[in-house]
Design a protein around this motif. Sequence first.
Motif, PDB file in Angstrom:
ATOM      1  N   LEU A  44       1.070  -0.769   0.023  1.00 36.41           N
ATOM      2  CA  LEU A  44      -0.318  -0.495  -0.127  1.00 36.41           C
ATOM      3  C   LEU A  44       1.019   1.363  -0.137  1.00 36.41           C
ATOM      4  CD1 LEU A  44      -2.878  -1.319   2.255  1.00 36.41           C
ATOM      5  CD2 LEU A  44      -3.116  -0.621   0.190  1.00 36.41           C
ATOM      6  N   GLY A  45       2.385   0.981   0.465  1.00 43.68           N
ATOM      7  CA  GLY A  45       3.203   2.020   0.968  1.00 43.68           C
ATOM      8  C   GLY A  45       3.375   2.595  -0.857  1.00 43.68           C
ATOM      9  N   TRP A  48       1.121   4.136  -3.097  1.00 39.66           N
ATOM     10  CA  TRP A  48       0.998   5.809  -2.470  1.00 39.66           C
ATOM     11  C   TRP A  48       2.425   6.635  -3.094  1.00 39.66           C
ATOM     12  CZ3 TRP A  48      -3.245   4.122  -0.966  1.00 39.66           C
ATOM     13  CH2 TRP A  48      -4.471   4.350  -1.621  1.00 39.66           C
ATOM     14  N   LEU A  49       3.045   6.403  -2.586  1.00 38.60           N
ATOM     15  CA  LEU A  49       4.401   6.523  -3.347  1.00 38.60           C
ATOM     16  C   LEU A  49       4.682   6.731  -4.609  1.00 38.60           C
ATOM     17  CD1 LEU A  49       6.383   8.500  -1.532  1.00 38.60           C
ATOM     18  CD2 LEU A  49       7.658   5.531  -1.277  1.00 38.60           C
ATOM     19  N   VAL A  50       4.305   5.622  -5.514  1.00 39.08           N
ATOM     20  CA  VAL A  50       4.831   5.241  -6.413  1.00 39.08           C
ATOM     21  C   VAL A  50       4.551   6.241  -7.010  1.00 39.08           C
ATOM     22  CG1 VAL A  50       4.769   3.589  -8.533  1.00 39.08           C
ATOM     23  CG2 VAL A  50       5.805   2.905  -7.304  1.00 39.08           C
ATOM     24  N   PRO A  51       3.315   6.692  -7.761  1.00 39.32           N
ATOM     25  CA  PRO A  51       3.024   7.815  -8.612  1.00 39.32           C
ATOM     26  C   PRO A  51       3.870   9.251  -8.293  1.00 39.32           C
ATOM     27  CG  PRO A  51       1.127   6.697  -7.744  1.00 39.32           C
ATOM     28  CD  PRO A  51       1.863   6.449  -6.498  1.00 39.32           C
ATOM     29  N   THR A  52       4.164   9.603  -7.947  1.00 42.01           N
ATOM     30  CA  THR A  52       4.732  11.122  -7.007  1.00 42.01           C
ATOM     31  C   THR A  52       6.220  10.553  -7.554  1.00 42.01           C
ATOM     32  OG1 THR A  52       3.636  11.550  -5.229  1.00 42.01           O
ATOM     33  CG2 THR A  52       5.269  12.474  -5.296  1.00 42.01           C
ATOM     34  N   LEU A  55       6.519  11.640 -11.512  1.00 38.95           N
ATOM     35  CA  LEU A  55       6.306  12.334 -11.711  1.00 38.95           C
ATOM     36  C   LEU A  55       8.272  12.891 -11.536  1.00 38.95           C
ATOM     37  CD1 LEU A  55       4.665  14.791 -12.714  1.00 38.95           C
ATOM     38  CD2 LEU A  55       4.793  15.292  -9.678  1.00 38.95           C
ATOM     39  N   VAL A  58      10.527  10.965 -14.401  1.00 38.69           N
ATOM     40  CA  VAL A  58      10.233  11.618 -16.057  1.00 38.69           C
ATOM     41  C   VAL A  58      10.081  12.354 -16.239  1.00 38.69           C
ATOM     42  CG1 VAL A  58       8.267  12.285 -16.921  1.00 38.69           C
ATOM     43  CG2 VAL A  58       7.887  10.001 -16.196  1.00 38.69           C
ATOM     44  N   GLY A  70       9.792   3.633 -19.583  1.00 38.63           N
ATOM     45  CA  GLY A  70       8.897   4.163 -19.113  1.00 38.63           C
ATOM     46  C   GLY A  70       9.891   4.203 -18.091  1.00 38.63           C
ATOM     47  N   TRP A  71      10.114   4.971 -16.578  1.00 39.99           N
ATOM     48  CA  TRP A  71      10.413   5.650 -15.971  1.00 39.99           C
ATOM     49  C   TRP A  71      10.948   4.551 -15.235  1.00 39.99           C
ATOM     50  CZ3 TRP A  71       9.051   4.363 -10.808  1.00 39.99           C
ATOM     51  CH2 TRP A  71       8.119   4.419 -10.630  1.00 39.99           C
ATOM     52  N   TRP A  72      10.320   3.660 -14.738  1.00 43.62           N
ATOM     53  CA  TRP A  72      11.304   2.263 -13.715  1.00 43.62           C
ATOM     54  C   TRP A  72      12.020   2.325 -14.284  1.00 43.62           C
ATOM     55  CZ3 TRP A  72       6.533   3.285 -15.688  1.00 43.62           C
ATOM     56  CH2 TRP A  72       6.157   1.950 -17.190  1.00 43.62           C
ATOM     57  N   ALA A 274       5.031  20.682 -13.261  1.00 43.97           N
ATOM     58  CA  ALA A 274       4.490  20.076 -11.157  1.00 43.97           C
ATOM     59  C   ALA A 274       4.898  20.097 -10.258  1.00 43.97           C
ATOM     60  CB  ALA A 274       3.395  18.913 -11.991  1.00 43.97           C
ATOM     61  N   LEU A 278       4.899  21.255  -6.600  1.00 45.76           N
ATOM     62  CA  LEU A 278       5.161  20.875  -5.529  1.00 45.76           C
ATOM     63  C   LEU A 278       6.303  20.858  -4.035  1.00 45.76           C
ATOM     64  CD1 LEU A 278       5.662  17.758  -5.697  1.00 45.76           C
ATOM     65  CD2 LEU A 278       3.700  17.313  -7.010  1.00 45.76           C
TER      66      LEU A 278
ATOM     67  N   PHE B 129       3.770   5.340   7.401  1.00 42.95           N
ATOM     68  CA  PHE B 129       3.011   5.125   6.646  1.00 42.95           C
ATOM     69  C   PHE B 129       2.112   6.028   6.335  1.00 42.95           C
ATOM     70  CE2 PHE B 129      -0.919   2.668   5.507  1.00 42.95           C
ATOM     71  CZ  PHE B 129      -0.853   2.605   4.350  1.00 42.95           C
ATOM     72  N   ILE B 132       3.549   8.609   4.272  1.00 43.72           N
ATOM     73  CA  ILE B 132       3.492   8.822   2.564  1.00 43.72           C
ATOM     74  C   ILE B 132       1.705   8.701   2.507  1.00 43.72           C
ATOM     75  CG2 ILE B 132       3.458   6.486   1.420  1.00 43.72           C
ATOM     76  CD1 ILE B 132       5.823   5.617   2.631  1.00 43.72           C
ATOM     77  N   ALA B 143      -1.147  19.013  -9.971  1.00 43.83           N
ATOM     78  CA  ALA B 143       0.018  18.529 -10.138  1.00 43.83           C
ATOM     79  C   ALA B 143      -0.757  15.855  -9.896  1.00 43.83           C
ATOM     80  CB  ALA B 143       1.043  18.882  -8.920  1.00 43.83           C
ATOM     81  N   ILE B 147       0.413  13.837 -12.711  1.00 44.75           N
ATOM     82  CA  ILE B 147       0.854  12.973 -11.903  1.00 44.75           C
ATOM     83  C   ILE B 147       0.080  11.411 -12.320  1.00 44.75           C
ATOM     84  CG2 ILE B 147       1.017  11.279 -10.249  1.00 44.75           C
ATOM     85  CD1 ILE B 147       2.319  13.724  -8.260  1.00 44.75           C
ATOM     86  N   LEU B 150       0.096  10.483 -15.950  1.00 44.32           N
ATOM     87  CA  LEU B 150       1.437   9.710 -16.902  1.00 44.32           C
ATOM     88  C   LEU B 150       1.267   8.037 -15.705  1.00 44.32           C
ATOM     89  CD1 LEU B 150       4.510  12.123 -14.941  1.00 44.32           C
ATOM     90  CD2 LEU B 150       4.068  11.618 -17.351  1.00 44.32           C
ATOM     91  N   VAL B 151       0.650   7.646 -14.688  1.00 47.51           N
ATOM     92  CA  VAL B 151       0.475   6.203 -14.432  1.00 47.51           C
ATOM     93  C   VAL B 151      -0.089   5.455 -15.187  1.00 47.51           C
ATOM     94  CG1 VAL B 151      -1.182   5.892 -12.380  1.00 47.51           C
ATOM     95  CG2 VAL B 151       0.569   7.107 -11.993  1.00 47.51           C
ATOM     96  N   ASP B 157       4.465   0.672 -21.292  1.00 51.11           N
ATOM     97  CA  ASP B 157       6.274   0.940 -21.864  1.00 51.11           C
ATOM     98  C   ASP B 157       6.475   2.219 -21.362  1.00 51.11           C
ATOM     99  OD1 ASP B 157       6.894  -1.660 -22.797  1.00 51.11           O
ATOM    100  OD2 ASP B 157       7.389  -1.356 -24.601  1.00 51.11           O
ATOM    101  N   LYS B 158       5.802   2.797 -20.431  1.00 54.88           N
ATOM    102  CA  LYS B 158       5.404   4.228 -20.050  1.00 54.88           C
ATOM    103  C   LYS B 158       4.209   5.086 -19.068  1.00 54.88           C
ATOM    104  CE  LYS B 158       5.496   6.972 -24.920  1.00 54.88           C
ATOM    105  NZ  LYS B 158       4.735   8.119 -25.240  1.00 54.88           N
ATOM    106  N   TRP B 334      -6.334   8.218  -4.537  1.00 59.05           N
ATOM    107  CA  TRP B 334      -5.497   8.416  -3.755  1.00 59.05           C
ATOM    108  C   TRP B 334      -4.806  10.047  -3.103  1.00 59.05           C
ATOM    109  CZ3 TRP B 334      -1.190  11.957  -5.672  1.00 59.05           C
ATOM    110  CH2 TRP B 334      -0.165  11.608  -5.562  1.00 59.05           C
TER     111      TRP B 334
END
Lengths: 302, 460
Positions: A44-45, A48-52, A55, A58, A70-72, A274, A278, B129, B132, B143, B147, B150-151, B157-158, B334
């Motif tokens: 879960l953590g 919540w962390l991965v989208p930011t 950004l 990227v 992909g950014w990963w 963006a 932030l 936790f 986060i 913002a 975000i 992009l997700v 691949d992106k 989110w």
Amino acid sequence: MTTATAPAAPPASGLHAGTPRRGLASRIVDRVGSGAIQVIMVLLGLFWLVPTLGLLVVSMRSVEVNNAEGWWTVFTKPAELTLQNYANLLSSGFTASFWNTVAITVPTTILVIGIAAMAAYAFAWMDFPGRDTLFLVVIGLLIVPIQIALIPIASLYGNLQIFGTIPGVVLFHVAFGLPFAIFLLRNFFVGIPSSLLEAARMDGASEWKIFATVVFPLGKPAIASLGIFQFLWVWNDMLIALVFADAGNQPMTKALQSQMRQFGSNVDILSSGAFLSLIIPLILFFAFQRYFVQGMMAGSVK
Amino acid sequence: MTERLDGPVAPREGSDSRGDSPGPADTPHKKLRLGPSPAVALAFLLPAALLLGVWVVYPIVFSIFRSLFDAAGTGFVGLGNYVTIFTDGGMLTTIRNNLIWVVVAPIVITTLGLIFAVLTERIRWATAFKLIVFMPMAVSLMAAGVIFRLVYDEDPDKGVANAVLTTINDTFSSSQGYPEARAREGDQSPVAAQGGAVVTKQPVQTGRPVLIPIVGVKPAVMPADAQPAKTPQGGDELAGTVWFDFTPGGGGQSNAVDATEKGLPGMTVEAVGSDGQVAATATTADDGSFRFEGLAAGSYVVRLPQSNFEAAYNGLTWLGPTLITPAIIGAFVWVWAGFAMVLIAAGLAAIPRDALEAARIDGATEWQVFRKITVPLLSPVLLVVFVTMIINTLKVFDLVFIIAPSSVQPEANVVALEMWRVSFGGGNNQGLGSALAIFLLILVLPFMIMNIRRFRRENA
């Protein structure tokens, strides 16, 4: 926006709630399930962390790299990271919109605190006819949608010739920030011991002096919460800026929004912009999270 | 609705006499003898009253009148604009979307907040936790919109959402897509196309290898782990080879497995009995060979179902017309889950531990304790979170505006966005815009009344 609730703000609550005590039986149950819970919480953590994080990565890669992979993949090719997007952004007109955001946010925050504190003091400690009814009106105004004022104020600003200007944007923000601010501060001021005020009044101090030297200093915790809220709310606003700030006075949110139409080809500007927008809210949040949470408890939030 | 949401707080007091009864600390002015004159109070209230009057109260009155006039503001149309809201096709989509928002988002957020709050009590790194999950609260919705653009990028691949989906899909499904691949045609070929599938022309017997030559495999979809094709020998089971019947650089024989030709791994192969039913299913190995184990002796038609020839799974079109609203609600969750979690966690910390302990000692399971004690005791907090979320979903604007690509915005539209669009974003109809603003105000009105009533009750 806001739900009126009594400011029962539990001081030790929020992000620092302690671990509760538990009995033996439940501890055994816990031991069994705790591994699974740990895994779930880590997932879960990450969620919540991965989208930011995405950004951020990227924003630190070139358009070509972003279009190719992909950014990963950054974890295997960290060498592709660059600050070029940020350099480009800062050399474009974006810096101006950053300062516009500051020029809108800072005066709004100061004005809201000052004006709301005065009104809150009157509501909390002065006796005048219709006081309770007026305060109920303020509570009613807490959740009035901003949309209601867009058209009337746009035409008013047109007549006053302040449409598109920063003062116009600021005044709009201040007005819509006031109900929450008055509500929050009044509920805090009510808790100030009456003996302090009575003593000051007995000494013949003017109301203005009592407000400035007794109430305002004592109200600092609530004012800090309010200040952070108001700051973040205005800093992050897009709708009001979209309507009332013209191109020369636009804050970052509006400047970025105007780039959205070609999302794919503008991803370098959008991601770095963006992320820049932030950074300051995040710094504020981490530095003052206690006040942030307390303000939220007391007013249940915008 | 209001009554129900208003429900489980303290019962209403009998008399509404808020006058002389010296309440608790809430009526401090009654104890004050040296209060200032009303004129002084007015001076303190004046700036706020002026701003609220001009920027908030006057616009409400103005909007009510303006909503009764047409786009130009000169022709009186009565309730015409409101009729438009409830009859226009696009508007009805908008209202339907708002309905989805209001039903789904608050429930999901409150439930998630409750789960998070309960689970964080069980981990040592609870503060990390919470930070986060709470962090998106500080981020602008603008913002957050970038975000999630992009997700949700459709290219796996992106966009991380589709990357995760395709990875999961590839892990659990061995089927490999070979779009545009087809059976070798001609009289000599043992196989033929049938519908989208490839079948053997004649029923085949167990014990003899089945050859299924395929052509038209694009280099891009040829798996890297494909091995030179091999024909399985021996055994009395039904077995065979699916291979790419093409020798790079020329040469080689059609319909025969040549040395340099590669097998097609991951093909789904079906053995169809004489009754037309699928008797067994197998998947080809890296060298293209397959084997139906434990299949009764007899004659079968071997078939490569159509699914083999469809493009590989590429995830979902998040930003397309069908999924756009659920996708944006995902972004909204989110952003707001942290708010729900922190508020509910505070409520949880305030629950007397004795009650929970007593129930556990009496043999209640954790689930029973949660259902019968924790949730009822938390209900006031859950209500606050739920109502706050309803109000927020009614006003949702930024996320829809930013995440939905402009071509999909009609399908993703919500009232707050439509109000901006018709009044400022090109629609240029401030009569309809005012009606939409009033409509929005009416939607939040029950919660306004609820707030006032609750405050009066708590401060009576």
